[in-house]
Design a protein around this motif. Structure first.
Motif, PDB file in Angstrom:
ATOM      1  N   SER A  59       0.831  -1.208   0.000  1.00 48.02           N
ATOM      2  CA  SER A  59       0.000   0.000   0.000  1.00 48.02           C
ATOM      3  C   SER A  59       0.863   1.256   0.000  1.00 48.02           C
ATOM      4  O   SER A  59       0.593   2.210  -0.738  1.00 48.02           O
ATOM      5  N   VAL A  60       1.904   1.278   0.841  1.00 48.58           N
ATOM      6  CA  VAL A  60       2.795   2.438   0.901  1.00 48.58           C
ATOM      7  C   VAL A  60       3.477   2.657  -0.446  1.00 48.58           C
ATOM      8  O   VAL A  60       3.560   3.788  -0.945  1.00 48.58           O
ATOM      9  N   SER A  61       3.951   1.586  -1.065  1.00 51.15           N
ATOM     10  CA  SER A  61       4.615   1.710  -2.372  1.00 51.15           C
ATOM     11  C   SER A  61       3.672   2.283  -3.418  1.00 51.15           C
ATOM     12  O   SER A  61       4.056   3.176  -4.192  1.00 51.15           O
ATOM     13  N   HIS A  62       2.449   1.775  -3.456  1.00 55.40           N
ATOM     14  CA  HIS A  62       1.491   2.251  -4.455  1.00 55.40           C
ATOM     15  C   HIS A  62       1.082   3.702  -4.191  1.00 55.40           C
ATOM     16  O   HIS A  62       0.902   4.481  -5.140  1.00 55.40           O
ATOM     17  N   MET A  63       0.912   4.082  -2.928  1.00 54.79           N
ATOM     18  CA  MET A  63       0.564   5.476  -2.639  1.00 54.79           C
ATOM     19  C   MET A  63       1.682   6.414  -3.058  1.00 54.79           C
ATOM     20  O   MET A  63       1.437   7.467  -3.659  1.00 54.79           O
ATOM     21  N   LEU A  64       2.916   6.061  -2.741  1.00 55.44           N
ATOM     22  CA  LEU A  64       4.048   6.901  -3.132  1.00 55.44           C
ATOM     23  C   LEU A  64       4.120   7.035  -4.649  1.00 55.44           C
ATOM     24  O   LEU A  64       4.313   8.137  -5.182  1.00 55.44           O
ATOM     25  N   ALA A  65       3.964   5.926  -5.354  1.00 56.24           N
ATOM     26  CA  ALA A  65       4.017   5.959  -6.819  1.00 56.24           C
ATOM     27  C   ALA A  65       2.903   6.832  -7.382  1.00 56.24           C
ATOM     28  O   ALA A  65       3.115   7.604  -8.329  1.00 56.24           O
ATOM     29  N   SER A  66       1.708   6.735  -6.815  1.00 57.36           N
ATOM     30  CA  SER A  66       0.569   7.509  -7.307  1.00 57.36           C
ATOM     31  C   SER A  66       0.797   9.008  -7.145  1.00 57.36           C
ATOM     32  O   SER A  66       0.527   9.797  -8.060  1.00 57.36           O
ATOM     33  N   VAL A  67       1.300   9.424  -5.981  1.00 61.14           N
ATOM     34  CA  VAL A  67       1.557  10.847  -5.752  1.00 61.14           C
ATOM     35  C   VAL A  67       2.652  11.352  -6.687  1.00 61.14           C
ATOM     36  O   VAL A  67       2.523  12.418  -7.309  1.00 61.14           O
ATOM     37  N   LEU A  68       3.742  10.601  -6.818  1.00 62.42           N
ATOM     38  CA  LEU A  68       4.828  11.014  -7.713  1.00 62.42           C
ATOM     39  C   LEU A  68       4.348  11.106  -9.152  1.00 62.42           C
ATOM     40  O   LEU A  68       4.741  12.007  -9.909  1.00 62.42           O
ATOM     41  N   GLN A  69       3.486  10.192  -9.526  1.00 64.42           N
ATOM     42  CA  GLN A  69       2.911  10.208 -10.868  1.00 64.42           C
ATOM     43  C   GLN A  69       2.088  11.481 -11.082  1.00 64.42           C
ATOM     44  O   GLN A  69       2.171  12.131 -12.133  1.00 64.42           O
ATOM     45  N   GLU A  70       1.284  11.853 -10.079  1.00 67.44           N
ATOM     46  CA  GLU A  70       0.475  13.067 -10.172  1.00 67.44           C
ATOM     47  C   GLU A  70       1.350  14.316 -10.265  1.00 67.44           C
ATOM     48  O   GLU A  70       0.931  15.330 -10.824  1.00 67.44           O
ATOM     49  N   LEU A 288      -0.858  15.951  -4.290  1.00 70.27           N
ATOM     50  CA  LEU A 288      -0.879  15.038  -3.154  1.00 70.27           C
ATOM     51  C   LEU A 288      -2.276  14.456  -2.950  1.00 70.27           C
ATOM     52  O   LEU A 288      -2.445  13.237  -2.826  1.00 70.27           O
ATOM     53  N   HIS A 289      -3.269  15.315  -2.930  1.00 69.78           N
ATOM     54  CA  HIS A 289      -4.640  14.856  -2.692  1.00 69.78           C
ATOM     55  C   HIS A 289      -5.114  13.930  -3.810  1.00 69.78           C
ATOM     56  O   HIS A 289      -5.737  12.892  -3.548  1.00 69.78           O
ATOM     57  N   ASN A 290      -4.821  14.288  -5.049  1.00 67.12           N
ATOM     58  CA  ASN A 290      -5.213  13.418  -6.166  1.00 67.12           C
ATOM     59  C   ASN A 290      -4.481  12.082  -6.106  1.00 67.12           C
ATOM     60  O   ASN A 290      -5.054  11.035  -6.422  1.00 67.12           O
ATOM     61  N   GLY A 291      -3.208  12.136  -5.714  1.00 66.76           N
ATOM     62  CA  GLY A 291      -2.443  10.898  -5.645  1.00 66.76           C
ATOM     63  C   GLY A 291      -3.000   9.915  -4.643  1.00 66.76           C
ATOM     64  O   GLY A 291      -3.092   8.715  -4.921  1.00 66.76           O
ATOM     65  N   ILE A 292      -3.408  10.384  -3.478  1.00 64.94           N
ATOM     66  CA  ILE A 292      -3.971   9.507  -2.460  1.00 64.94           C
ATOM     67  C   ILE A 292      -5.391   9.095  -2.833  1.00 64.94           C
ATOM     68  O   ILE A 292      -5.823   7.969  -2.552  1.00 64.94           O
ATOM     69  N   ASN A 293      -6.112   9.971  -3.504  1.00 67.02           N
ATOM     70  CA  ASN A 293      -7.497   9.686  -3.880  1.00 67.02           C
ATOM     71  C   ASN A 293      -7.612   8.728  -5.056  1.00 67.02           C
ATOM     72  O   ASN A 293      -8.635   8.051  -5.220  1.00 67.02           O
ATOM     73  N   LYS A 294      -6.543   8.617  -5.860  1.00 65.98           N
ATOM     74  CA  LYS A 294      -6.625   7.813  -7.084  1.00 65.98           C
ATOM     75  C   LYS A 294      -5.557   6.725  -7.153  1.00 65.98           C
ATOM     76  O   LYS A 294      -5.065   6.400  -8.228  1.00 65.98           O
ATOM     77  N   ASN A 298      -4.574   4.953 -10.622  1.00 67.17           N
ATOM     78  CA  ASN A 298      -3.239   5.344 -11.080  1.00 67.17           C
ATOM     79  C   ASN A 298      -2.266   4.176 -11.155  1.00 67.17           C
ATOM     80  O   ASN A 298      -1.366   4.167 -12.000  1.00 67.17           O
ATOM     81  N   THR A 299      -2.421   3.202 -10.253  1.00 66.99           N
ATOM     82  CA  THR A 299      -1.409   2.151 -10.138  1.00 66.99           C
ATOM     83  C   THR A 299      -1.932   0.743 -10.376  1.00 66.99           C
ATOM     84  O   THR A 299      -1.144  -0.191 -10.506  1.00 66.99           O
ATOM     85  N   GLY A 300      -3.249   0.564 -10.382  1.00 67.47           N
ATOM     86  CA  GLY A 300      -3.809  -0.764 -10.584  1.00 67.47           C
ATOM     87  C   GLY A 300      -3.847  -1.628  -9.338  1.00 67.47           C
ATOM     88  O   GLY A 300      -4.069  -2.832  -9.430  1.00 67.47           O
ATOM     89  N   LEU A 301      -3.659  -1.030  -8.163  1.00 68.73           N
ATOM     90  CA  LEU A 301      -3.635  -1.813  -6.923  1.00 68.73           C
ATOM     91  C   LEU A 301      -4.999  -2.449  -6.655  1.00 68.73           C
ATOM     92  O   LEU A 301      -6.036  -1.805  -6.797  1.00 68.73           O
ATOM     93  N   MET A 302      -4.980  -3.710  -6.238  1.00 65.74           N
ATOM     94  CA  MET A 302      -6.196  -4.440  -5.897  1.00 65.74           C
ATOM     95  C   MET A 302      -6.012  -5.139  -4.552  1.00 65.74           C
ATOM     96  O   MET A 302      -4.908  -5.318  -4.076  1.00 65.74           O
TER      97      MET A 302
END
Length: 432
Positions: A59-70, A288-294, A298-302
């Protein structure tokens, strides 16, 4: 070979801990270093965030990736295990590695790596690093596979290391005590490189402090300065957070355990910002907000308290050890429903009795096994469960167990699927 044949080659021809257990685990970094040398040290061409921990590192890895992507970065993401398709493990900006790249990599490189007799994870890690280099990512979030010190991802020189938490898992490799497990995880701490510790206790903290001092690495304990003030589940299956410095945040990852993970993420992002990679940690930070919200889109996490449907309400979660179930049991106790149905299976190297003791007694159980050699027999689980006051029937596959649960569930009931990443993987492959 086509893509499916290539995947079967990877699964069947190489030692694979996820399918075989102990016999599929290879200790040491000699093969990893040989592969790295062969490919010209591809991990040196991009910045890396290295993430270890017993629970929460995905979860931490995917959240970090999502924010950096945003924030506009081209972000590589390397995680394990996959739930449905091998390509989930290796992504860039959420897009899985192409089937053609996987096939070409194996066909072109097998003559080199086969004499090494590498493990599945060693080859997969080499593939990920080469792919990220070939595609010129700016930064990669790399999740440790198992442990830390001897994990084959540990050749990276990250800009920051993250250790989410320590609990009992894979004790046959990492040690029987929390301080021994912490010592293995602390093996990712590098000289002069900041490290964020998500959770700690009286046994693990001294281990981290000693290793950080030895490596002259700045260390941040996220729990010492909680950024997340409160967290509440939302009706759509996500979480709503209040924070000290970045306002209200809506996250699409469900699970009350995500409060700890988000706190770890926010402290990590603050360090990354201080390193000059970001400039956004204020209340109006849209990225930041979009990264955590999506995170999921953004990453395909399931599989993290993932809502599948309503009426009946169906949720799956990959929590698979005592540490994970300490949170899942609390969340199940919060669920309001007429009847609770739990499709449940585990693998054979976990502390199943401790997990069974945490499961709700009033639920109806559908004991099952995933399609992996490591899965506990469904009849054995049912017999063990009786000793903990749990009752239900056993089913030879996740599909059969889930279908039985849905046949019995009313529209105001709750159906949970979990106990193992492999149970959730089979569920997502065959039932959805």
């Amino acid at each position: 070979m086509n893509y499916q044949e290539t995947c079967e080659y990877l699964y069947s021809q190489m030692p694979m801990f996820e399918r075989q257990g102990t016999s599929g685990y290879k200790e040491g970094l000699s093969n990893t270093r040989a592969l790295d040398e062969h490919f010209g040290h591809p991990h040196q061409s991009f910045a890396t965030i290295h993430v270890a921990g017993t629970n929460g590192k995905g979860s931490v890895s995917h959240m970090l990736a999502s924010v950096l992507q945003e924030c506009g970065y081209t972000v590589g993401l390397y995680t394990s295990p996959h739930l449905v398709d091998f390509r989930e493990r290796i992504r860039i900006n959420g897009r899985p590695i192409s089937e053609d790249y996987v096939v070409d990599f194996i066909e072109h490189e097998r003559s080199f790596f086969e004499p090494l007799h590498p493990s599945f994870f060693e080859v997969t890690t080499a593939m990920a690093f080469k792919y990220f280099s070939d595609r010129h990512v700016d930064i990669a979030v790399v999740e440790v596979g198992l442990g830390g010190r001897m994990d084959c991802t540990n050749i990276v020189n990250p800009i920051i290391s993250v250790i989410t938490n320590i609990s009992f898992d894979h004790t046959q490799f990492l040690g029987e005590t929390l301080d021994k497990i912490a010592s293995e995880k602390a093996g990712i701490i590098k000289s002069g490189t900041p490290v964020v510790i998500g959770e700690n206790n009286s046994l693990t903290r001294p281990v981290f402090e000693a290793k950080a001092k030895k490596m002259n690495a700045p260390i941040i304990f996220a729990e010492d300065d909680p950024e997340v003030v409160s967290a509440q589940p939302t009706e759509d299956g996500g979480m709503h957070y209040e924070t000290h410095h970045v306002g209200s945040i809506d996250g699409d990852l469900g699970g009350i355990y995500q409060q700890k993970n988000l706190n770890t993420v926010l402290h990590t992002l603050k360090v990354i910002e201080n390193l000059g990679y970001l400039n956004f940690l204020g209340r109006d930070c849209i990225e930041l907000h979009n990264g955590i919200n999506k995170v999921c889109s953004n990453t395909g996490l399931m599989g993290r308290w993932q809502t599948i449907q309503q009426k009946p309400h169906v949720v799956c979660d990959t929590g698979h050890n005592v540490g994970g179930w300490e949170y899942l049991s609390r969340q199940l106790a919060m669920v309001k429903c007429e009847k609770m149905h739990i499709v449940f299976g585990m693998v054979n190297d976990k502390d199943i009795d401790s997990v069974l003791e945490m499961l709700p007694k009033q639920a109806i159980y559908y004991f099952t096994k995933a399609e992996t050699k490591r899965a506990l027999n469904e009849q054995s689980i049912r017999l063990l469960a009786v000793n903990h006051g749990l009752s239900g029937n056993s089913y030879s596959s996740v599909d059969k167990a889930y279908r039985a649960a849905m046949e019995q569930a009313g529209e105001n009931d709750f159906v949970f699927v979990g106990g193992s990443s492999y149970v959730v993987g089979d569920f997502l492959k065959t039932c959805i």
